[in-house]
Design an enzyme around this catalytic site. Structure first.
Site, PDB file in Angstrom:
ATOM      1  N   CYS A   8       8.919  14.028   4.480  1.00  0.00           N
ATOM      2  CA  CYS A   8       8.640  13.059   5.546  1.00  0.00           C
ATOM      3  C   CYS A   8       9.902  12.930   6.401  1.00  0.00           C
ATOM      4  O   CYS A   8      10.821  13.749   6.260  1.00  0.00           O
ATOM      5  CB  CYS A   8       8.174  11.718   4.981  1.00  0.00           C
ATOM      6  SG  CYS A   8       9.392  10.853   3.975  1.00  0.00           S
ATOM      7  N   ASN A  11      12.642  10.410   3.936  1.00  0.00           N
ATOM      8  CA  ASN A  11      12.640  10.629   2.471  1.00  0.00           C
ATOM      9  C   ASN A  11      12.947   9.352   1.686  1.00  0.00           C
ATOM     10  O   ASN A  11      13.556   9.394   0.620  1.00  0.00           O
ATOM     11  CB  ASN A  11      13.624  11.761   2.059  1.00  0.00           C
ATOM     12  CG  ASN A  11      13.428  12.256   0.623  1.00  0.00           C
ATOM     13  OD1 ASN A  11      14.386  12.674  -0.019  1.00  0.00           O
ATOM     14  ND2 ASN A  11      12.219  12.234   0.123  1.00  0.00           N
ATOM     15  N   CYS A  13      10.287   6.541   2.170  1.00  0.00           N
ATOM     16  CA  CYS A  13       8.995   5.844   2.063  1.00  0.00           C
ATOM     17  C   CYS A  13       7.877   6.762   1.562  1.00  0.00           C
ATOM     18  O   CYS A  13       7.431   6.640   0.419  1.00  0.00           O
ATOM     19  CB  CYS A  13       8.591   5.242   3.401  1.00  0.00           C
ATOM     20  SG  CYS A  13       9.730   3.987   4.009  1.00  0.00           S
ATOM     21  N   ARG A  14       7.393   7.671   2.404  1.00  0.00           N
ATOM     22  CA  ARG A  14       6.179   8.427   2.087  1.00  0.00           C
ATOM     23  C   ARG A  14       6.391   9.587   1.121  1.00  0.00           C
ATOM     24  O   ARG A  14       5.643   9.715   0.142  1.00  0.00           O
ATOM     25  CB  ARG A  14       5.544   8.974   3.382  1.00  0.00           C
ATOM     26  CG  ARG A  14       5.019   7.889   4.290  1.00  0.00           C
ATOM     27  CD  ARG A  14       4.710   8.427   5.681  1.00  0.00           C
ATOM     28  NE  ARG A  14       5.917   8.852   6.373  1.00  0.00           N
ATOM     29  CZ  ARG A  14       5.953   9.478   7.530  1.00  0.00           C
ATOM     30  NH1 ARG A  14       4.811   9.780   8.120  1.00  0.00           N
ATOM     31  NH2 ARG A  14       7.098   9.807   8.093  1.00  0.00           N
ATOM     32  N   SER A  15       7.394  10.451   1.395  1.00  0.00           N
ATOM     33  CA  SER A  15       7.510  11.629   0.518  1.00  0.00           C
ATOM     34  C   SER A  15       7.982  11.288  -0.900  1.00  0.00           C
ATOM     35  O   SER A  15       7.499  11.905  -1.853  1.00  0.00           O
ATOM     36  CB  SER A  15       8.352  12.743   1.160  1.00  0.00           C
ATOM     37  OG  SER A  15       9.651  12.315   1.441  1.00  0.00           O
ATOM     38  N   ASP A 125       3.372   5.984   8.770  1.00  0.00           N
ATOM     39  CA  ASP A 125       4.704   5.687   8.233  1.00  0.00           C
ATOM     40  C   ASP A 125       4.864   4.182   7.985  1.00  0.00           C
ATOM     41  O   ASP A 125       4.954   3.394   8.937  1.00  0.00           O
ATOM     42  CB  ASP A 125       5.762   6.177   9.234  1.00  0.00           C
ATOM     43  CG  ASP A 125       7.135   6.211   8.610  1.00  0.00           C
ATOM     44  OD1 ASP A 125       7.333   5.532   7.570  1.00  0.00           O
ATOM     45  OD2 ASP A 125       8.012   6.913   9.140  1.00  0.00           O
TER      46      ASP A 125
HETATM   47  P1  4NP Z   1       9.623   7.904   5.807  1.00  0.00           P
HETATM   48  O1  4NP Z   1       9.889   6.603   6.712  1.00  0.00           O
HETATM   49  O2  4NP Z   1       9.715   9.098   6.732  1.00  0.00           O
HETATM   50  O3  4NP Z   1       8.234   7.735   5.290  1.00  0.00           O
HETATM   51  O4  4NP Z   1      10.682   7.922   4.724  1.00  0.00           O
HETATM   52  C1  4NP Z   1      11.068   6.451   7.469  1.00  0.00           C
HETATM   53  C2  4NP Z   1      12.205   5.950   6.884  1.00  0.00           C
HETATM   54  C3  4NP Z   1      13.348   5.771   7.627  1.00  0.00           C
HETATM   55  C4  4NP Z   1      13.343   6.091   8.973  1.00  0.00           C
HETATM   56  C5  4NP Z   1      12.203   6.599   9.567  1.00  0.00           C
HETATM   57  C6  4NP Z   1      11.064   6.776   8.811  1.00  0.00           C
HETATM   58  N1  4NP Z   1      14.498   5.863   9.754  1.00  0.00           N
HETATM   59  O5  4NP Z   1      14.460   6.111  10.979  1.00  0.00           O
HETATM   60  O6  4NP Z   1      15.539   5.451   9.219  1.00  0.00           O
END
Ligand code: 4NP
Length: 168
Positions: A8, A11, A13-15, A125
């Site tokens: 994702c 790294n 939240c989702r993955s 997300d």
């Molecule tokens: P993820 O969510 O891709 O599901 O881990 C996010 C976590 C952090 C950020 C963006 C998306 N960020 O911009 O810090």
């Protein structure tokens, strides 16, 4: 060994949610010696961090472990090390193609591609939506379908223990 990498953006939240859920399913089916799992992020912002509190909360509720999991960034080398690189959304796919455009020895696809009649084509997300429950619902459904697909494709079943009986 079939190696699966979930990807994702951050790294956190989702993955990592998908990694923990998929590993849980693999363990429950007794397939840990045949399928391994990891996750990575497109961005470098969260390298070394544990999963987001929202992801930890839903995994705790489901009794799914995430012990020792730390964010890392995807690298070109992952295309050699994994059989499946499974992204959460179209932007991830675009970003992955920029890191390495090869697809000869690896399947690069979205998690929702494995679901027949999916509710969504991308996993939203929760870093932005705040809805970790809905993300979990989709991730869980996606992981179940992905595991069935991999088991069928590679003919992977739980190995039976063989008890050798000595003849007298
Ligand atoms: P993820 O969510 O891709 O599901 O881990 C996010 C976590 C952090 C950020 C963006 C998306 N960020 O911009 O810090």
């Amino acid at each position: 060994m079939i190696k699966v990498l979930f990807v994702c953006l951050g790294n956190i939240c989702r993955s990592p949610m998908a990694e923990a859920v998929f590993r849980h399913l693999v363990e429950k089916k007794g397939l840990s010696e045949q399928i391994s799992v990891d996750s990575g992020g497109i961005g470098s912002w969260h390298i070394g961090e544990a999963p987001h509190t929202g992801t930890r909360k839903i995994l705790d509720q489901q009794n799914i472990t995430y012990t020792g999991m730390k964010a890392r960034q995807v690298s070109e080398k992952d295309w050699h090390d994994f059989n499946y690189i499974i992204a959460m959304d179209d932007q991830n796919i675009n970003d992955l193609q920029k890191i390495n455009s090869k697809t000869e020895h690896v399947v690069v696809a979205k998690l929702m591609d494995f679901v027949t009649e999916p509710k969504e084509l991308e996993v939203p997300d929760p870093y932005y939506t705040g809805n970790f429950d809905y993300t979990y619902e989709l991730v869980s459904e996606g992981c179940t379908h992905l595991l069935s697909y991999i088991q069928k494709k590679h003919n992977i079943q739980k190995r039976r223990d063989i008890n050798w009986v000595e003849k007298d």
